[in-house]
Design a protein around this motif. Structure first.
Motif, PDB file in Angstrom:
ATOM      1  N   SER A 184     -55.337  37.380  41.686  1.00 40.27           N
ATOM      2  CA  SER A 184     -53.209  37.199  41.263  1.00 40.27           C
ATOM      3  C   SER A 184     -52.791  37.152  39.628  1.00 40.27           C
ATOM      4  CB  SER A 184     -53.678  35.601  42.019  1.00 40.27           C
ATOM      5  OG  SER A 184     -54.118  35.199  41.357  1.00 40.27           O
ATOM      6  N   ASP A 209     -45.777  31.968  39.634  1.00 39.58           N
ATOM      7  CA  ASP A 209     -44.350  31.301  41.052  1.00 39.58           C
ATOM      8  C   ASP A 209     -43.578  32.208  42.144  1.00 39.58           C
ATOM      9  OD1 ASP A 209     -46.004  28.677  42.177  1.00 39.58           O
ATOM     10  OD2 ASP A 209     -43.374  27.433  41.447  1.00 39.58           O
ATOM     11  N   TYR A 225     -49.877  40.637  42.929  1.00 39.45           N
ATOM     12  CA  TYR A 225     -48.864  40.068  43.652  1.00 39.45           C
ATOM     13  C   TYR A 225     -48.617  41.162  43.445  1.00 39.45           C
ATOM     14  CZ  TYR A 225     -50.018  35.035  42.943  1.00 39.45           C
ATOM     15  OH  TYR A 225     -50.689  34.287  42.926  1.00 39.45           O
ATOM     16  N   GLU A 266     -45.654  36.033  49.784  1.00 39.05           N
ATOM     17  CA  GLU A 266     -45.674  34.848  50.703  1.00 39.05           C
ATOM     18  C   GLU A 266     -44.915  35.643  51.576  1.00 39.05           C
ATOM     19  OE1 GLU A 266     -48.333  31.098  49.134  1.00 39.05           O
ATOM     20  OE2 GLU A 266     -46.080  31.299  49.098  1.00 39.05           O
ATOM     21  N   GLY A 316     -53.069  33.222  39.433  1.00 40.38           N
ATOM     22  CA  GLY A 316     -51.896  33.515  38.891  1.00 40.38           C
ATOM     23  C   GLY A 316     -52.465  34.219  37.380  1.00 40.38           C
ATOM     24  N   ILE A 323     -52.676  34.549  51.408  1.00 38.38           N
ATOM     25  CA  ILE A 323     -52.979  34.021  50.039  1.00 38.38           C
ATOM     26  C   ILE A 323     -54.092  33.384  50.369  1.00 38.38           C
ATOM     27  CG2 ILE A 323     -53.162  33.284  47.423  1.00 38.38           C
ATOM     28  CD1 ILE A 323     -50.227  34.481  48.285  1.00 38.38           C
ATOM     29  N   THR A 329     -56.967  35.329  45.190  1.00 39.36           N
ATOM     30  CA  THR A 329     -56.821  34.555  43.866  1.00 39.36           C
ATOM     31  C   THR A 329     -57.407  34.677  42.328  1.00 39.36           C
ATOM     32  OG1 THR A 329     -57.114  31.885  43.799  1.00 39.36           O
ATOM     33  CG2 THR A 329     -55.058  33.332  45.163  1.00 39.36           C
ATOM     34  N   ARG A 368     -46.020  35.104  43.397  1.00 43.80           N
ATOM     35  CA  ARG A 368     -46.927  34.366  44.662  1.00 43.80           C
ATOM     36  C   ARG A 368     -45.761  34.212  45.987  1.00 43.80           C
ATOM     37  NH1 ARG A 368     -46.887  30.007  47.093  1.00 43.80           N
ATOM     38  NH2 ARG A 368     -46.100  28.595  45.188  1.00 43.80           N
TER      39      ARG A 368
END
Ligand code: NDP
Length: 311
Positions: free
Chosen positions: A12, A65, A17, A72, A39, A78, A34, A68
């Protein structure tokens, strides 16, 4: 019972991503695991000033963020867990999550990134989380007002030394050669910082202390002079190792563990398995290049799935 999906993305960071954004928009219904550090490495970075599109810079966690949310928005599933095992022997690729979920995927995009390297001396383990850390941004705060040392001379070490210099009276930077590997701009910033003391040609012999770190014994590798520095924190910033262990039995790697992809593509030696980001990039290792290869992997996977008439 195993869950059957078209596209599994493992990891992730920017690569994972970005792959998810492309795969989701291409109706591949991607599922993204993830891994432990949602992240990836950018979660432990402060200012990112070199990612295009952020003219004033952005904090690493904020950027992840944003990535992500964008993944989404197009429907990426996720899941906050690790993939711990894979089996790439059949036409459909199998993967197992840490909770035992078995996934059968027509295509897999690997974007597992890389993890911090350690010096490998015994005292490093003894004082782990008792003053020894590989993440100044995560742990620097605990050493506010005390002197610290940091090993390394790349961009990571430079960035972390600068971060620590805002919290600590003196930051001792231990550089094993007589020059820094860091980019010119970062090296210059470090050299300009009044409270960063660079110790050239210096290696760590041992981290010293009782319950917690109290100092470090160093040696000048030119003069062989041994000395001690009184520090409460000891930060290691000497590079990273790719997180490719679980693919050991199936995928070709170079001698340092980076996955090998075919020229001008993200294809690995296994059909339907694609690699992106730091797991396959030992040269550039930037957020923007990781995102670029994540995009490549999703496009390659899309082509693969459409040739197989799966999408
Ligand atoms: P690097 O591999 O670039 O640097 C590692 C540093 O650690 C080198 O100076 C190396 O010394 C030193 N080192 C390695 N092993 C030891 C050891 N056993 N003892 C002492 N020193 C050691 O890793 P980084 O993590 O710094 O950077 C990785 C990549 O990420 C780079 O491409 C970098 O540009 C990029 N990056 C970019 C950032 C940004 O742009 N904001 C921030 C952070 C990273 P030597 O030079 O002697 O080999």
């Amino acid at each position: 019972m195993a869950e059957r999906i078209k596209c599994l993305i493992i990891g992730s960071g920017p690569a994972g991503y970005t792959a998810a954004i492309y795969a989701a928009r291409a109706k591949m219904d991607p599922v993204l695991y993830t891994g432990q550090e949602m992240g990836g490495q950018l979660m432990i970075t402060t200012d990112v000033e070199n990612y295009p599109g952020y003219p004033d810079g952005v904090m690493g966690p904020q950027m992840m963020d944003d990535f992500r949310k964008q993944a989404e928005r197009f429907g990426t599933d996720i899941r906050m867990a690790m993939i711990t095992k894979v089996d790439f022997t059949g036409p459909v690729h199998k993967a197992w999550a840490e909770d035992g979920t078995e996934i059968h995927a027509d295509s897999i995009i690997i974007s597992t990134g890389a993890s911090a390297k350690w010096l490998g001396i015994e005292s490093e383990q003894t004082f782990m989380n008792k003053g020894v850390s590989a993440c100044a941004v995560c742990d620097g705060f605990f050493f506010k007002g005390t002197d610290v040392a940091i090993v390394g001379a790349g961009d990571t070490a430079a960035e972390e030394a600068l971060y620590l210099s805002k919290l600590c009276p003196t930051v001792h930077m231990l550089v094993r050669r007589d020059e820094m590997r860091a980019s010119k701009i970062m090296a210059e910033r470090v050299m300009k910082a009044e409270n960063i003391k660079i110790h050239w040609n210096t290696e760590t012999q041992e981290i010293l202390g009782g319950e917690e770190v109290e100092g470090v014994r160093i040696i000048n590798n030119k003069t062989q002079e041994v000395s001690e520095l009184a520090v409460k924190g000891f930060f290691v910033a000497i590079g990273h190792t790719p997180n490719t262990g679980i693919f050991e039995d199936y995928l070709d790697k170079d001698d340092t563990g980076y996955l090998i992809t075919k020229a001008d593509s993200s294809k690995t030696n296994v059909e339907g398995v694609f690699a992106s980001g730091d797991a396959q990039d030992r040269i550039y290792r930037q957020a923007v290049t990781a995102a670029g290869t994540g995009c490549m992997a999703a496009l390659d996977a899309e082509r693969y799935l459409s040739e197989k008439e799966i999408i």
